[in-house]
Design an enzyme around this catalytic site. Structure first.
Site, PDB file in Angstrom:
ATOM      1  N   ALA A  45       0.831  -1.204   0.000  1.00 37.67           N
ATOM      2  CA  ALA A  45       0.000   0.000   0.000  1.00 37.67           C
ATOM      3  C   ALA A  45       0.865   1.254   0.000  1.00 37.67           C
ATOM      4  O   ALA A  45       0.618   2.206  -0.763  1.00 37.67           O
ATOM      5  CB  ALA A  45      -0.936  -0.011   1.207  1.00 37.67           C
ATOM      6  N   TYR A  46       1.878   1.269   0.850  1.00 36.63           N
ATOM      7  CA  TYR A  46       2.774   2.426   0.913  1.00 36.63           C
ATOM      8  C   TYR A  46       3.514   2.614  -0.404  1.00 36.63           C
ATOM      9  O   TYR A  46       3.581   3.733  -0.940  1.00 36.63           O
ATOM     10  CB  TYR A  46       3.753   2.224   2.058  1.00 36.63           C
ATOM     11  CG  TYR A  46       4.784   3.322   2.202  1.00 36.63           C
ATOM     12  CD1 TYR A  46       4.407   4.601   2.580  1.00 36.63           C
ATOM     13  CD2 TYR A  46       6.137   3.067   1.987  1.00 36.63           C
ATOM     14  CE1 TYR A  46       5.350   5.609   2.732  1.00 36.63           C
ATOM     15  CE2 TYR A  46       7.084   4.059   2.132  1.00 36.63           C
ATOM     16  CZ  TYR A  46       6.693   5.333   2.504  1.00 36.63           C
ATOM     17  OH  TYR A  46       7.627   6.330   2.651  1.00 36.63           O
TER      18      TYR A  46
END
Length: 244
Positions: free
Chosen positions: A152-153
């Site tokens: 996600a990051y």
């Protein structure tokens, strides 16, 4: 202040990499806007430390994803120092977890700060930075290293790289460079949070230089892009000690 003094706005400058960047650019003779989101005390300490070293700085605040707040922050720096030549956008958040279990509300919040926030700051920079200036955004080496739990990051930072490359081309004719810095594991509170000593030691052993990066290492890279690195443009510069 001399009309020849260059002016930088550094987001997320109350701590970590952002604070190191603010100090480094001030050491290079720039007046600095020290942006913070919530920690006014830390931002004021950074401003005071720059002042004690003979530099000039002012604290400004605002949610990086709020275009009105960031427009006001840019206004305040321009009012204090007469213009803006360099924008360094270090502000960001990091939440980790495997794709299968990642909370989507958390993903949305992180995307708002990292993607929309970068776009808002880049938009203001495109409108405000004086000709001959520089814009530096922040990605991460994890976009290439693909560590588990970072999907996600890394996705938000992949978006940062994309908009950085496009903005570099949109600045044609103004002698403004636009680049992204992609740090590797760096000893900041954001990175160290939630990691035990064994995990930190494993990451520190990965680079051939056999240590974690320091905020000052990343600040040196930014200073190059903000100053003498005029022929580097539209690039993602990996500052990670040589991690493959």
């Amino acid at each position: 202040m001399s009309d020849t003094t260059r002016v930088a706005l550094v987001t997320g400058a109350s701590g970590g990499i952002g604070r190191a960047v603010a100090h480094r650019l001030a050491a290079d003779g720039m007046a600095v806007g020290v942006h913070y989101a919530g920690n006014r005390t830390a931002a004021d300490e950074t401003v005071a430390a720059i002042g004690r070293s003979g530099g000039r700085a002012v604290a400004v605040t605002g949610d990086v994803a709020d275009e009105t707040a960031m427009s006001e922050a840019f206004d305040q720096v321009e009012k204090a120092f007469g213009g803006i030549d360099v924008v360094v956008h270090t502000a960001g958040v990091m939440q980790l977890g495997p794709v299968a279990e990642f909370d989507l509300d958390t993903f949305d919040r992180m995307s708002r700060t990292n993607i929309r926030g970068t776009f808002v700051v880049a938009q203001q920079a495109a409108r405000r930075v004086r000709d001959g200036g520089a814009v530096v955004t922040f990605s991460t080496s994890v976009t290439r290293l693909a560590f588990p739990a970072y999907a996600a990051y890394a996705a938000t930072k992949g978006a940062v790289e994309a908009m950085t490359m496009v903005l570099a081309r949109e600045m044609r004719g103004r002698d403004i460079t636009v680049n992204a810095v992609a740090p590797g594991p760096t000893a900041t509170p954001l990175f160290l949070e939630g990691k035990d000593r064994a995990a930190v030691d494993r990451l520190a052993a990965q680079p051939p230089l056999e240590r974690l990066g320091r905020p000052e290492d990343i600040a040196e890279t930014v200073a190059f892009l903000a100053g003498p690195g005029r022929w580097v443009n539209g690039q993602v510069l990996f500052a990670n000690g040589g991690i493959a």
